[in-house]
Scaffold this active site. Structure first.
Site, mmCIF file in Angstrom:
data_model
loop_
_atom_site.group_PDB
_atom_site.id
_atom_site.type_symbol
_atom_site.label_atom_id
_atom_site.label_comp_id
_atom_site.label_asym_id
_atom_site.label_seq_id
_atom_site.Cartn_x
_atom_site.Cartn_y
_atom_site.Cartn_z
ATOM 1 N N ASP A 67 4.216 -4.760 -2.890
ATOM 2 C CA ASP A 67 3.814 -3.289 -2.717
ATOM 3 C C ASP A 67 5.206 -2.113 -1.898
ATOM 4 O O ASP A 67 5.221 -1.856 -1.344
ATOM 5 C CB ASP A 67 2.615 -2.792 -2.241
ATOM 6 N N HIS A 68 6.553 -1.756 -2.800
ATOM 7 C CA HIS A 68 7.202 -1.438 -2.372
ATOM 8 C C HIS A 68 7.425 0.300 -1.129
ATOM 9 O O HIS A 68 7.941 0.017 -0.836
ATOM 10 C CB HIS A 68 8.120 -0.653 -3.533
ATOM 11 N N HIS A 112 -0.795 1.299 -4.558
ATOM 12 C CA HIS A 112 -0.395 2.413 -3.368
ATOM 13 C C HIS A 112 -1.101 2.883 -2.913
ATOM 14 O O HIS A 112 -0.746 3.411 -1.815
ATOM 15 C CB HIS A 112 1.038 2.845 -4.538
#
Lengths: 509, 353
Positions: free
Chosen positions: A198-199, A261
């Site tokens: 999950d950047h 996010h």
């Protein structure tokens, strides 16, 4: 018998902890993500001397091409998308031995050839290297690749080396899919080998939220239901969907940003302090938050979720088309480009405090922030005319575009009368640090190669996130259109205010 | 690249006038656009010869993103008896709507030799309170540096700058007693220390730290200090007992006492184009060795093991250049490396004991 590993005294004082020699395999190596993010991130790590001492790169994708062509593709991508101008000597050295294994992901011979390439690197070095498989493909190939790696025997360690599997988002598009994917992946790899990207978690400001909360004593006394009135998490974009209609129209705003996010941001705001900053202790605390959010029932959803779709409008002085007129979007699409939710975290600290989440395309401006609104003072002695007056204190954690923290306070307006207006106390991240934040992918690739899963999502977190979002997805999909609409360049659909509790209001985007 | 600046100058001025002027410049900038924000990271106080101040300004311009937020340059002019000052606030970008642009402040104070003994009283009103203060005196002026000790938390040095190695090591030892020393000679060795540490990091190889039998360090002829610091680091981190090294021509050699055996060490100059280390070879008692040397695109590594083919490869990393090293020095002022001082003391001991 427990093996005691001797410390390495030479690492004391070093900023960068050594990473075991590694071969990194990128599946989907010719795709957009590889070209825009992964290859430039790998180059920048090489430039800074951060890659393992021995590092090999292997690309794997459907397009048939020789190694030399893939090398050129990588050079072009790095030249175009690297955050710094590449040093030709470093770039040459990085890609000198790059290999490319073409083939479809369901073709067993691909994995046999991949295994030969990996063995060749091991033999060249004279010992087995760590292996990291980065799945940067369309999600339907995740289980296909993982199972093929298992059948080819590439999922297991040799001696003291490690094999790791990095999986891009989305991790499933429903709860059932996420569970099925977890089941299939965990049949091949152990959880400690899996790194679900999950950047957002690789962003410095997200990590700073933990430093901010847990390294400062001033926030903890107010960080609870007694003082906090509500929390708003906003991820607003002013852009449309661009050329991503194929992905976006099947995903929508809820799957694209909220399920992963934004729920992770909520976890960072609401979690209890971990005892230690280790992968499992941090993720245990985040998982507890997710488990404390009751999944909405069908009846709840009308009351706590709003979606919308943008129509044509003006953004930044330019006229833009509506979602249904975007290229490749079906003209009867019911996909939401905006979603707002009201969630509660039912635990001792947060019971009764609404957490509002909203995200959308083509909104008034680009901003990602968390606004924590405190309850008003119980009694005010200065109700004077001629002033804006006192507003509840707000603590704003901004992730983009200006990373920082701002506290809205009340202050006296200079003059003879006791007039009050809100003022801001600002901390801008960029004013106080010399270092430039590394790209999120640089941090995450290094952490995965190092085996540190703190900034990756664990299986139970993913499923808990889906347990919250799945009923909403199903309700959205079963409700016929048209959706509430909002003009491009505005604050979103008017209906969004319907989920607010009395007295609460959306912060202007 | 500076896109906008505001400048104030004055002759025969005082620190309080300079302080007032810089405050006014900041207010003017902010009044013009609320998007201008002063950076608040650290104060850098440089004491330089006036005639060479342009060269130092160029070096500071080359540090990339690692600028100090307020730089105070005390330019020493042998003939000056009063203070002359120039304060500049500059920005590299115009703030876009909704965003901010950073401001950096530079104050150049021209002063005379008579000011140096009490330079702290000139600099004190000009540093931003509560920020770390770094002092750097690349042209000597050690009396001025002594005067600034009470204001500073960090001293920036480059031990290879001083041709008198004894004096350089003594000075660094002296400053490190009470202040944090950032030594550019030490920072140049960081990639080497990282790579040596990495070579022994796999759990199976950590035991080999105790069977190191020989260390050969090669350095630029002007950079003996860099070689001594690297050896000092190995010795202190691995618990080797240091002894005075013997000279043999330009080279140094000796035996350091490890727990299991003596470690034969040699330091020898090697002509290379850049200052700092040129190479290092570590030999183990089991016949294995690792050599690191400067190469294209990073360090060239060669590993030799008995009855196995030699393995050579490149450890990737771009050269930071001298500007990059200075920038790194400024950045390191906000960090703490506990291994420098012990390495420095060991280096000093190997040269003198």
């Amino acid at each position: 018998m427990t093996t005691v590993v001797q410390d390495n005294p030479l690492t004391e004082g070093l900023e960068r902890v050594p990473v075991h020699p590694t071969t990194l395999v990128i599946f989907g190596a010719t795709g957009d993500l590889a070209k825009r993010k992964l290859l430039p991130a790998i180059y920048n790590l090489a430039h800074e001397g951060a890659l393992p001492d021995t590092f090999y790169l292997v690309g794997c994708s459907r397009s048939d091409m020789p190694h030399g062509d893939y090398r050129q593709l990588a050079v072009d991508a790095i030249n175009e998308f690297s955050r710094r101008e590449p040093d030709p000597k470093v770039l040459d050295a990085l890609l000198e031995d790059v290999r490319y294994v073409p083939g479809t992901f369901d073709d067993e011979s691909v994995y046999a050839r991949l295994g030969e390439t990996l063995d060749e690197f091991d033999e060249r070095v004279g010992e087995p290297l760590n292996r990291a498989f980065y799945l940067s493909t369309a999600p339907e190939f995740f289980p296909v690749i993982v199972e093929a790696l298992g059948r080819a025997g590439l999922n297991d360690v040799k001696g003291e080396t490690e094999v790791r599997c990095i999986i891009e988002k989305p991790f499933g598009t429903t709860l059932a899919e996420a569970r099925e994917l977890n089941k299939r992946v965990l049949a091949v790899f152990r959880e400690k080998q899996i790194f679900r990207i999950d950047h957002y978690l690789g962003k410095e400001t997200v990590q700073n939220m933990m430093a901010f909360r847990f390294a400062n004593s001033m926030f903890e006394p107010v960080w609870n239901r007694n003082t906090i009135a509500n929390v708003q998490i906003t991820a607003a974009e002013d852009i449309g969907i661009g050329t991503r209609a194929g992905y976006y129209d099947s995903a929508g705003a809820l799957r694209d940003l909220v399920q992963n996010h934004m729920l992770q941001l909520l976890c960072h705001i609401a979690m209890e302090p971990p005892v230690r900053f280790t992968a499992d202790e941090v993720r245990d605390e985040k998982a507890k938050v997710l488990h404390a959010i009751p999944p909405p029932t069908e009846d709840d959803i009308l009351d706590m979720a709003v979606r919308g779709q943008y129509t044509s409008g003006v953004v930044g002085g330019e006229e833009v088309v509506g979602y249904l007129e975007e290229q490749d979007v079906p003209e009867d699409s019911n996909t939401e480009t905006y979603v707002a939710l009201r969630l509660f975290v039912d635990n001792w600290r947060w019971a009764g405090v609404p957490f509002y989440l909203r995200t959308g395309k083509r909104l008034a401006r680009k901003v990602t922030e968390i606004a924590v609104t405190l309850k008003p003072v119980p009694h005010l002695a200065f109700q004077q005319e001629g002033s804006i007056g006192v507003r509840p204190n707000q603590l704003i954690l901004t992730l983009q575009p200006n990373e920082g923290v701002s506290l809205a306070l009340a202050a006296k307006i200079p003059g003879t009368r006791m007039r009050i207006r809100p003022v801001n106390m600002e901390f801008l991240y960029g004013t106080s640090f010399l270092s430039q934040s590394p790209e999120a992918y640089e941090r995450l690739i290094m952490d995965a190669m190092r085996g540190d899963a703190t900034l990756f999502t664990r299986n139970d977190e993913v499923e808990a996130q889906w347990e919250i979002c799945d009923p909403i997805v199903r309700a959205f999909e079963s409700t016929p259109g048209p959706l509430p609409q909002y003009e491009a360049g505005t604050q979103g659909p008017e209906e969004a205010s319907s989920i607010l509790l009395p007295g609460d209001e959306w912060r202007a985007i | 690249m500076t896109v906008r600046d505001q400048v104030w100058t004055a002759d025969d001025t005082s620190p309080s006038e300079i302080d007032a002027a810089i405050r006014k410049l900041l207010i003017d900038f902010h009044a013009e656009n609320e998007g201008y924000w002063p950076a608040r990271v650290l104060n850098l106080v440089c004491v330089v010869d006036r005639e060479w101040s342009g060269e130092i300004a160029n070096r500071l311009r080359g540090v990339g993103r690692y600028h100090a937020s307020r730089t105070i340059v005390c330019a020493v002019d042998g003939r000056r008896t009063t203070l002359r000052a120039k304060a500049t606030i500059a920005t590299d970008s115009e703030p876009k709507p909704g965003e901010f642009a950073l401001l950096r402040e530079t104050i150049v104070v021209e002063c005379g030799p008579r000011h140096l003994e009490h330079l702290d009283t000139i600099v004190d009103p000009l540093v931003v309170t509560d920020l770390a203060t770094v002092v750097w005196s690349p042209h000597g002026h050690w009396d001025a540096l002594d005067s600034l000790r009470r204001l500073a938390q960090v001293v920036l040095l480059d031990s290879v700058d001083d041709p008198d190695i004894d004096a350089a090591l003594h000075r660094a030892c002296s400053f490190s007693d009470g202040l944090y020393v950032v030594d550019l000679a030490w920072l140049r060795s960081t990639p080497w220390r990282e790579r040596v540490a990495a070579a022994f990091d796999p759990p199976a190889l950590r035991h080999d730290l105790s069977i190191i039998s020989e260390v050969n360090i090669r350095y630029h002829p002007d950079s003996l200090v860099a070689g001594l610091l690297l050896l000092g680091w190995l010795a202190t981190q691995l618990g080797w007992e240091t002894t005075r090294l013997m000279t043999r021509g330009d080279a140094f050699s000796g035996k350091l006492k490890a727990r299991r055996q003596d470690v034969q060490v040699t330091l020898e100059p090697q002509p290379i184009g850049v200052r700092g280390l040129a190479g290092v070879t570590i030999q183990k008692a089991n016949g294995e060795s690792l050599s690191l040397d400067r190469g294209e695109g990073g360090l060239r590594a060669v590993r030799r093991r008995p009855s196995r083919p030699e393995h050579a490869w490149t450890i990737l990393g771009a050269s930071r250049g001298e500007s990059g090293i200075l920038g790194e020095g400024i950045r390191q002022a906000l960090l703490r490396d506990p291994t420098y001082r012990p390495a420095l003391v060991a280096a000093d001991a190997m040269l003198h004991r």
